[in-house]
Design a protein around this motif. Structure first.
Motif, PDB file in Angstrom:
ATOM      1  N   MET A   1      38.848  35.171  44.935  1.00 14.24           N
ATOM      2  CA  MET A   1      39.546  34.581  44.103  1.00 14.24           C
ATOM      3  C   MET A   1      38.946  34.023  42.768  1.00 14.24           C
ATOM      4  SD  MET A   1      42.418  31.809  44.758  1.00 14.24           S
ATOM      5  CE  MET A   1      42.034  30.309  43.732  1.00 14.24           C
ATOM      6  N   ARG A   2      39.550  34.231  41.834  1.00 15.84           N
ATOM      7  CA  ARG A   2      39.047  33.535  40.640  1.00 15.84           C
ATOM      8  C   ARG A   2      39.890  32.222  40.571  1.00 15.84           C
ATOM      9  NH1 ARG A   2      40.862  33.626  35.011  1.00 15.84           N
ATOM     10  NH2 ARG A   2      42.330  35.124  35.682  1.00 15.84           N
TER      11      ARG A   2
ATOM     12  N   HIS B   1      40.488  28.759  38.163  1.00 13.51           N
ATOM     13  CA  HIS B   1      40.511  28.851  36.692  1.00 13.51           C
ATOM     14  C   HIS B   1      40.080  27.527  36.106  1.00 13.51           C
ATOM     15  CE1 HIS B   1      43.280  32.331  36.544  1.00 13.51           C
ATOM     16  NE2 HIS B   1      43.544  31.453  37.680  1.00 13.51           N
TER      17      HIS B   1
ATOM     18  N   ALA C   1      49.575  34.775  44.565  1.00 17.88           N
ATOM     19  CA  ALA C   1      48.473  35.228  44.093  1.00 17.88           C
ATOM     20  C   ALA C   1      47.300  35.494  45.158  1.00 17.88           C
ATOM     21  CB  ALA C   1      48.284  33.652  43.328  1.00 17.88           C
TER      22      ALA C   1
ATOM     23  N   TRP D   1      39.648  37.713  31.039  1.00 18.52           N
ATOM     24  CA  TRP D   1      40.164  38.354  31.984  1.00 18.52           C
ATOM     25  C   TRP D   1      41.219  39.464  31.474  1.00 18.52           C
ATOM     26  CZ3 TRP D   1      38.538  38.491  36.577  1.00 18.52           C
ATOM     27  CH2 TRP D   1      37.638  37.483  37.040  1.00 18.52           C
TER      28      TRP D   1
ATOM     29  N   ASP E   1      37.400  33.324  49.035  1.00 16.26           N
ATOM     30  CA  ASP E   1      38.425  32.368  49.407  1.00 16.26           C
ATOM     31  C   ASP E   1      37.932  31.758  50.776  1.00 16.26           C
ATOM     32  OD1 ASP E   1      40.028  33.095  47.251  1.00 16.26           O
ATOM     33  OD2 ASP E   1      40.028  35.034  48.053  1.00 16.26           O
TER      34      ASP E   1
END
Lengths: 523, 319
Positions: A1-2, A4, A140, A406, A424
């Protein structure tokens, strides 16, 4: 996962000036906040400053899961299992879990006596509802496990049926998105329920105004760990500039700061009124090659780049000694990360040989797409540029802010790219599935990398129970990936936390969240 | 007075045209930015289905003219631009909730700037081409050259971290703490426009200083102090008033940067966050409301100057 993070506006000059003015001398290290030998004191309000966005949504399966939303969810909700400071799996709402011998049926035994913050008892129904909701909505961070059914065996036992054996299940259920909510959201609409959510976690929402940069959590008096949390409340402030974080801590305006700029760590450590805690994270600064199109479809060229960059020096310089040198796509803090998979070591002669083998002419220009917003990444891009010049490649650096990066990166409109990614979970399947398994959701994380052998091994790795056999599978995958070099791990960054020295008991988890149920403030 | 009304009508029509142009431009520019609210918000694990759902939810799947139509309808019927793309809250209420902090800094900074600029201009003009004038000119150039975020950080280090006179960041609660937390941001914002104001005021003062009526006043034996207060400043003040109006836009822009340095939860802070998130609805809203504010203040300044200046009240050209 990115996850932010808001771009920091700080410039090198400002940081340097700030260090001079704050009398930075480098020097002595201070202990971990967890290493407090005195008895915890109950009461008090903890203030935390962090970068990023204001809390915008507390639905665990929302379409957007920003870091600050995620790091708030785990204070309000619990998950069946949880991950500790070393990334190891620990019991939470489930005290035990067991897979059947064929791996197709998992049984979770729930902790007894757990109550939601509204006083209702937690039962298997709540767990079944939460997992089914996660499966249905996706969100998500959708569940990857091949779940075919979830049922309540009795009030204290939940059974999960799978279509295929899936070893990472217990780890996957420890992520933010697998938070346990009450059955049918207590009969409320999603909008009403998540405006003031009810969970089993140590805290509940105090004041939350989406237009305010402060967010307050208050103690959940029904929390299942008796006597905890010690704190009465926790107040978060989000700031848009990480220089302001350090100043607020030095000015005693806040108790805790997260996302400490690496350049400031030495200065903070030399301040005896402050404590700095550095913990290995699942973050890594990583280069991704577009293997399906453009110059880096050429395997020898990727190998040349991998061997041209001195990652050890790069790590030391750009993380100010806080990070660990990158070796394989599975971060060192994740299970079965294999250091011997670091095959393409720094070797300029070998890099030149591979460049010659690739047939790419010396002086060729390659474009490096960089996600801006981190001083370290900017410097890393320049180091790569200088390193490749040594072997005869000209690098054109294109810095793009997050929103642009992105858009460009996932549409494969790049040659090679540099960004920071985070696993994750502490299970090797997680990062394997989204980075190198071509069946994952993002086309091997937008590299287009495809290897039948890796795909086959990745599928085996998911089904094989933990142990030496599974460890061997991931060792093989890491060797194969290293040979093909679709990505290059530059460094594994550390999570850095700095607090006033009166603050104790905060545990920093490798995914970047802070566990606060044991936190207390000395009088 | 009729000609004043006619001239004013022209100014108002001009203001309306500017506002309309700003609405279209704000919408266009916020959409022309590379990247979108989708890529800024969705994690890398998002499936195409999730992406499409979010696009539909945010209205980003519709053609631009349909989106512009919705914006105009919202503006006319509710005076709002719509819900934020990040948290779904009304953009108008997000801006009004934060406007107090921003306007306080703007007003405070303007006061500081006017006082400081007047003092500097008077000293410079009365010592023209002598050393105080030269020194002040160098100081003013430095004031223009210093970036606001850098100056802000230095002020924080000195006055907040070391001396602890002011809070490092954020807005204080309670009137005294609130005012205290606005001092450094206002000073930082003011430094950006003092040079412009001081230079023009100095030029105005010099012009008036050599005017016939001043020479006459001096000949009648009036004291320099009396000449300065009764004749020089009032005559130089009108052009300066126009200047204050036109510099407002510059000051608001400066305040936006200052807010992010001091973590003041104002409109500027919201603007930065919205740009990072590509929340084009909020960006458009902020640009429109700010532009309207600037246009209205400029309009009022023009009207007031026209009322006060008898030459312009007869329908002469604007300054």
């Amino acid at each position: 996962m990115r996850i932010h993070r808001t771009a920091a506006f700080g410039a090198v000059a400002v940081t340097a000036m700030a260090m001079v003015l704050s009398g930075c001398s480098g020097g002595s290290s201070s202990g971990s906040t967890a290493a407090a030998d005195s008895e915890p004191v109950a009461g008090g309000a903890l203030t935390i400053a962090r970068t990023g966005q204001n809390v915008s949504d507390l639905d665990p399966v929302a379409k957007t899961l920003t870091s600050n939303n995620a790091y708030t969810l785990d204070k309000i909700f619990d998950t069946l299992t949880t991950q500790d400071g070393d990334g190891a799996l620990q019991p939470s709402l489930a005290t035990e879990w067991k897979a059947s011998s064929d791996g197709l049926t998992w049984t979770f035994t729930l902790r007894s006596g757990v109550k939601f913050s509204n006083g209702d008892a937690l039962t298997a129904k709540d767990v079944v509802y939460s997992i089914e909701r996660h499966l249905k909505v996706g969100g998500a961070l959708p569940l990857s496990a091949p779940i075919t059914g979830v049922k309540a065996v009795d009030d204290g036992t939940v059974e999960v049926k799978l279509s295929k054996a899936y070893t990472p299940l217990a780890t996957e259920l420890a992520t933010f998105a697998s938070s346990i909510v009450p059955d049918d959201l207590d009969g409320k609409s999603e909008k009403d329920f998540f405006a003031d959510p009810v969970g089993t976690g140590p805290f509940k929402v105090g004041t939350w105004d989406k237009n305010s940069s402060t967010f307050e959590l208050v103690k959940n008096t029904n929390y299942w760990q008796s006597g905890k949390p010690y704190l009465d409340s926790v107040s978060y402030t989000t700031v848009s500039d990480d220089n302001s974080l350090v100043q607020q801590l030095q000015g005693k305006q806040v108790d805790v700061i997260q996302d400490v700029p690496m350049a400031n760590v030495a200065a903070l450590k030399s301040n005896s009124a402050l404590t700095v805690d550095t913990v290995g994270s699942w973050n890594q600064d990583q280069v991704f090659f577009n293997t399906s199109d453009g110059p880096f479809a050429n395997r020898d060229l990727r190998r040349a780049v991998a061997q041209a960059v001195d990652r050890a020096t790069l790590t030391q310089t750009t993380t100010f000694g806080t990070g660990t040198t990158g070796t394989t796509y599975i971060p060192a803090t994740v299970r079965y990360s294999d250091q011997s998979a670091d095959i393409l070591k720094y070797d300029v002669a070998a890099a030149k040989a591979d460049l010659a083998k690739s047939g790419v002419a010396a002086g060729t220009t390659v474009k490096l797409l960089v996600e801006s917003g981190s001083q370290a990444r900017g410097q890393q891009a320049q180091i790569i540029q200088a390193a490749l010049k040594e072997i005869g490649l000209t690098v054109e650096i294109e810095q793009k802010d997050s929103a642009t990066f992105w858009t460009t990166f996932p549409s494969k409109d790049y040659e090679f790219a540099l960004t920071t990614v985070i696993a994750d979970t502490g299970d090797p399947d997680n990062v394997t599935y989204w980075q190198v398994d071509s069946h994952g959701v993002s086309d091997s994380f937008h590299t287009g990398y495809q290897s039948d052998e890796v795909d086959k091994l990745a599928a085996q790795g998911r089904e094989t129970p933990d142990g030496d056999a599974r460890k061997d599978i991931y060792a093989k995958i890491q060797q194969l990936v290293a040979q093909d070099s679709p990505t290059l791990s530059l460094d594994y960054a550390a999570n850095i936390l700095s607090t006033q020295s009166s603050v104790h008991g905060i545990e920093l988890i490798p995914n970047g969240t802070l566990q606060l149920q044991d936190a207390w403030i000395a009088q | 007075m009729r000609s004043w009304a006619r001239a004013s009508g022209r100014l108002i029509a001009y203001a309306v045209a500017v506002t309309l142009a700003v609405v279209v431009l704000a919408f266009g520019l916020s959409r022309a930015m590379p990247g979108s609210a989708l890529s800024a918000q969705l994690g890398s694990h998002a499936t195409d289905a999730t992406r499409q759902q979010l696009a539909a939810q945010l209205g980003l799947d519709r053609p631009w003219w349909s989106q512009l139509g919705t914006l105009l309808r919202n503006l006319i019927t509710h005076g709002d631009v719509g819900p934020s793309m990040v948290n779904g809250e009304s953009v108008r209420s997000a801006i009004t909730a934060r406007a107090g902090a921003t306007l306080s800094i703007v007003v405070l900074a303007m006061l500081i700037a006017v006082l400081l600029a007047t003092a500097i201009a008077v000293v410079s003009a009365t010592h023209q081409n002598r050393w105080p004038d030269h020194v002040l000119r160098v100081v003013l150039s430095a004031g223009i050259a210093v970036p606001a975020f850098w100056l802000g950080l230095l002020l924080v280090l000195l006055f907040s971290v070391h001396l602890r006179w002011f809070p490092v960041a954020g807005l204080g609660t309670g009137p005294a703490a609130w005012l205290r937390s606005l001092v450094l941001p206002a000073v930082t914002a003011a430094v950006g426009i003092v040079p412009l104001l001081a230079r023009s005021l100095r030029a105005q003062l010099l012009e008036v200083l050599h005017a016939d009526f001043v020479v006459a006043a001096r000949a009648t034996g009036l004291s320099s102090r009396r000449i300065l207060l009764r004749h020089l400043i009032p005559n130089a003040a009108l052009p300066a008033l126009t200047l204050v109006g036109t510099n407002l836009a510059y000051l608001i822009g400066g305040t936006f940067v200052v807010e992010s340095v001091f973590t003041i939860p104002g409109v500027g802070d919201l603007m930065f966050r919205s740009i990072t998130n590509r929340d084009s609805t909020t960006i458009t809203g902020i640009v429109i409301y700010t532009a309207v504010l600037v246009v209205v203040v400029n309009l009022l300044t023009d009207l007031v100057v026209r009322l006060l200046d008898p030459r312009l009240a007869r329908g002469g050209a604007a300054l």
